[in-house]
Each structure stands twice: as C-alpha cells, then as structure tokens.
Design a protein around this motif. Structure first.
Motif, PDB file in Angstrom:
ATOM      1  N   MET A   1       0.843  -1.165   0.000  1.00  0.00           N
ATOM      2  CA  MET A   1       0.000   0.000   0.000  1.00  0.00           C
ATOM      3  C   MET A   1       0.896   1.238   0.000  1.00  0.00           C
ATOM      4  O   MET A   1       1.888   1.282   0.721  1.00  0.00           O
ATOM      5  CB  MET A   1      -0.897  -0.016   1.251  1.00  0.00           C
ATOM      6  CG  MET A   1      -1.833   1.165   1.319  1.00  0.00           C
ATOM      7  SD  MET A   1      -2.882   1.231   2.794  1.00  0.00           S
ATOM      8  CE  MET A   1      -3.984  -0.098   2.488  1.00  0.00           C
ATOM      9  N   PRO A   2       0.555   2.254  -0.774  1.00  0.00           N
ATOM     10  CA  PRO A   2       1.379   3.472  -0.797  1.00  0.00           C
ATOM     11  C   PRO A   2       1.302   4.217   0.537  1.00  0.00           C
ATOM     12  O   PRO A   2       0.394   4.007   1.343  1.00  0.00           O
ATOM     13  CB  PRO A   2       0.766   4.295  -1.931  1.00  0.00           C
ATOM     14  CG  PRO A   2      -0.598   3.768  -2.103  1.00  0.00           C
ATOM     15  CD  PRO A   2      -0.563   2.332  -1.704  1.00  0.00           C
ATOM     16  N   LEU A   3       2.263   5.122   0.741  1.00  0.00           N
ATOM     17  CA  LEU A   3       2.349   5.860   1.997  1.00  0.00           C
ATOM     18  C   LEU A   3       1.084   6.661   2.274  1.00  0.00           C
ATOM     19  O   LEU A   3       0.584   6.681   3.399  1.00  0.00           O
ATOM     20  CB  LEU A   3       3.576   6.777   2.000  1.00  0.00           C
ATOM     21  CG  LEU A   3       3.768   7.607   3.268  1.00  0.00           C
ATOM     22  CD1 LEU A   3       3.977   6.695   4.469  1.00  0.00           C
ATOM     23  CD2 LEU A   3       4.917   8.574   3.106  1.00  0.00           C
ATOM     24  N   TRP A   4       0.516   7.306   1.258  1.00  0.00           N
ATOM     25  CA  TRP A   4      -0.688   8.115   1.496  1.00  0.00           C
ATOM     26  C   TRP A   4      -1.856   7.238   1.933  1.00  0.00           C
ATOM     27  O   TRP A   4      -2.688   7.661   2.733  1.00  0.00           O
ATOM     28  CB  TRP A   4      -1.056   8.944   0.265  1.00  0.00           C
ATOM     29  CG  TRP A   4      -1.436   8.129  -0.941  1.00  0.00           C
ATOM     30  CD1 TRP A   4      -0.608   7.709  -1.942  1.00  0.00           C
ATOM     31  CD2 TRP A   4      -2.733   7.619  -1.249  1.00  0.00           C
ATOM     32  NE1 TRP A   4      -1.307   6.967  -2.855  1.00  0.00           N
ATOM     33  CE2 TRP A   4      -2.624   6.902  -2.464  1.00  0.00           C
ATOM     34  CE3 TRP A   4      -3.976   7.695  -0.635  1.00  0.00           C
ATOM     35  CZ2 TRP A   4      -3.711   6.268  -3.057  1.00  0.00           C
ATOM     36  CZ3 TRP A   4      -5.058   7.070  -1.237  1.00  0.00           C
ATOM     37  CH2 TRP A   4      -4.912   6.363  -2.437  1.00  0.00           C
ATOM     38  N   GLY A   5      -1.911   6.011   1.457  1.00  0.00           N
ATOM     39  CA  GLY A   5      -2.970   5.088   1.874  1.00  0.00           C
ATOM     40  C   GLY A   5      -2.799   4.653   3.317  1.00  0.00           C
ATOM     41  O   GLY A   5      -3.774   4.556   4.076  1.00  0.00           O
ATOM     42  N   ALA A  51      -0.584   2.596  14.119  1.00  0.00           N
ATOM     43  CA  ALA A  51      -0.305   3.731  13.227  1.00  0.00           C
ATOM     44  C   ALA A  51       1.194   3.938  13.062  1.00  0.00           C
ATOM     45  O   ALA A  51       1.674   4.185  11.954  1.00  0.00           O
ATOM     46  CB  ALA A  51      -0.965   4.999  13.767  1.00  0.00           C
ATOM     47  N   ARG A  52       1.942   3.824  14.149  1.00  0.00           N
ATOM     48  CA  ARG A  52       3.395   4.006  14.035  1.00  0.00           C
ATOM     49  C   ARG A  52       4.050   2.844  13.312  1.00  0.00           C
ATOM     50  O   ARG A  52       4.985   3.043  12.533  1.00  0.00           O
ATOM     51  CB  ARG A  52       4.022   4.197  15.416  1.00  0.00           C
ATOM     52  CG  ARG A  52       5.487   4.535  15.308  1.00  0.00           C
ATOM     53  CD  ARG A  52       6.059   5.115  16.534  1.00  0.00           C
ATOM     54  NE  ARG A  52       7.501   5.305  16.353  1.00  0.00           N
ATOM     55  CZ  ARG A  52       8.347   5.508  17.318  1.00  0.00           C
ATOM     56  NH1 ARG A  52       7.919   5.606  18.556  1.00  0.00           N
ATOM     57  NH2 ARG A  52       9.625   5.646  17.071  1.00  0.00           N
ATOM     58  N   ALA A  53       3.579   1.630  13.547  1.00  0.00           N
ATOM     59  CA  ALA A  53       4.141   0.476  12.847  1.00  0.00           C
ATOM     60  C   ALA A  53       3.808   0.531  11.361  1.00  0.00           C
ATOM     61  O   ALA A  53       4.591   0.118  10.521  1.00  0.00           O
ATOM     62  CB  ALA A  53       3.619  -0.821  13.452  1.00  0.00           C
ATOM     63  N   ARG A  54       2.631   1.043  11.040  1.00  0.00           N
ATOM     64  CA  ARG A  54       2.161   1.091   9.656  1.00  0.00           C
ATOM     65  C   ARG A  54       2.844   2.191   8.855  1.00  0.00           C
ATOM     66  O   ARG A  54       3.272   1.963   7.727  1.00  0.00           O
ATOM     67  CB  ARG A  54       0.643   1.311   9.653  1.00  0.00           C
ATOM     68  CG  ARG A  54      -0.006   1.316   8.323  1.00  0.00           C
ATOM     69  CD  ARG A  54      -1.507   1.619   8.404  1.00  0.00           C
ATOM     70  NE  ARG A  54      -2.213   0.796   9.367  1.00  0.00           N
ATOM     71  CZ  ARG A  54      -2.762   1.260  10.498  1.00  0.00           C
ATOM     72  NH1 ARG A  54      -2.691   2.535  10.789  1.00  0.00           N
ATOM     73  NH2 ARG A  54      -3.389   0.446  11.321  1.00  0.00           N
ATOM     74  N   SER A  55       2.939   3.410   9.437  1.00  0.00           N
ATOM     75  CA  SER A  55       3.425   4.528   8.633  1.00  0.00           C
ATOM     76  C   SER A  55       4.331   5.491   9.385  1.00  0.00           C
ATOM     77  O   SER A  55       4.472   6.638   8.976  1.00  0.00           O
ATOM     78  CB  SER A  55       2.241   5.285   8.030  1.00  0.00           C
ATOM     79  OG  SER A  55       1.299   5.609   9.017  1.00  0.00           O
ATOM     80  N   GLY A  56       4.937   5.059  10.460  1.00  0.00           N
ATOM     81  CA  GLY A  56       5.939   5.868  11.149  1.00  0.00           C
ATOM     82  C   GLY A  56       5.368   7.067  11.870  1.00  0.00           C
ATOM     83  O   GLY A  56       4.203   7.105  12.257  1.00  0.00           O
TER      84      GLY A  56
END
Length: 133
Positions: A1-5, A51-56
């Motif tokens: 999945m892209p970062l924005w997603g 949220a942090r594990a998914r996208s920092g």
C-alpha cells in the motif's frame, strides 16, 4: 500500500478511536471504577502502536490530529443536558472520577500518543514481513 494510503488508514483509525473513546471513557465512573477510561486508553494505545508500525511518525501525527479533532468536535457539540464528553466540574456530591474523567481522557489521549511517538524506541514498532513459503 502506498504511503498516502497508510496515512489515510491511520487517520481513519484515529478518528474512530476518538469517537469510541469519547463514548466509552465514562463507563464505571459513577461507582469509582473507571474501567471505561482504562479500556479507552488501551484501545488508543493499540491504535497508536498500529499507526506508528504502519506509517511511522507521520502516521502517528495524523492519528493524533484525527483523534483530537473528533474528540473536540464531540466536546463542541454537547449541550448542558446531552453531553457525551463532560469536561470537568466541581461538586461535593460527585466522586473524583465523575468530575475529572473528561479532563483525564482529553489530556491523557494527547499525552499517550506523544509519549509513544517520542519516547518509545523505533524497534518496538518494527513488524517483520510475513512471507509465504
């Protein structure tokens, strides 16, 4: 999945946690057993970790903004007779938790997410890739 997603998913989970936490944080306070507050913080911690594990850190930032915005919107929409989130009052006839649970939820919600963002090591949020063999 892209970062924005991934960031969009983090923001959506933050909004959902803000709503559920605002609805559930007062459970048990009339008996001075604030199990709703504990469960709300547990849900918030799990969602912030995800949220942090998914996208920092960007994911935690958008999670914090969304959860705070939803909670503040609920606080703004309340009336004197119909309030989902009561932001502190003082009375001798009510227990400490009945008076201060709203303040504890609002400030603790921000403090827990900032704590998880700034003070916990990054390696606690690394999830190894699952590969099918």
């Amino acid at each position: 999945m892209p970062l924005w997603g991934r960031i969009l998913v983090s923001a959506a989970s933050g909004a959902l946690v803000g709503f559920v936490g605002a609805a559930a944080h007062r459970m048990g306070v009339q008996w001075s057993i604030p199990y709703g507050l504990v469960l709300s913080f547990l849900l918030l911690g799990i969602s912030t970790w995800s949220a942090r594990a998914r996208s920092g850190s960007a994911g935690v930032g958008f999670h914090l903004i969304a959860s705070g915005a939803v909670t503040m919107l609920i606080l703004q929409m309340s009336t004197q007779s119909r309030a989902m989130l009561i932001f502190g009052y003082t009375s001798d006839s009510y227990t400490f938790f009945m008076q201060k649970t709203g303040i504890i939820w609002m400030l603790g919600m921000v403090a827990l997410q900032v704590f998880m963002l700034l003070l916990l090591p990054k390696r606690w949020f690394d999830v190894p890739d699952r590969r099918i063999r």
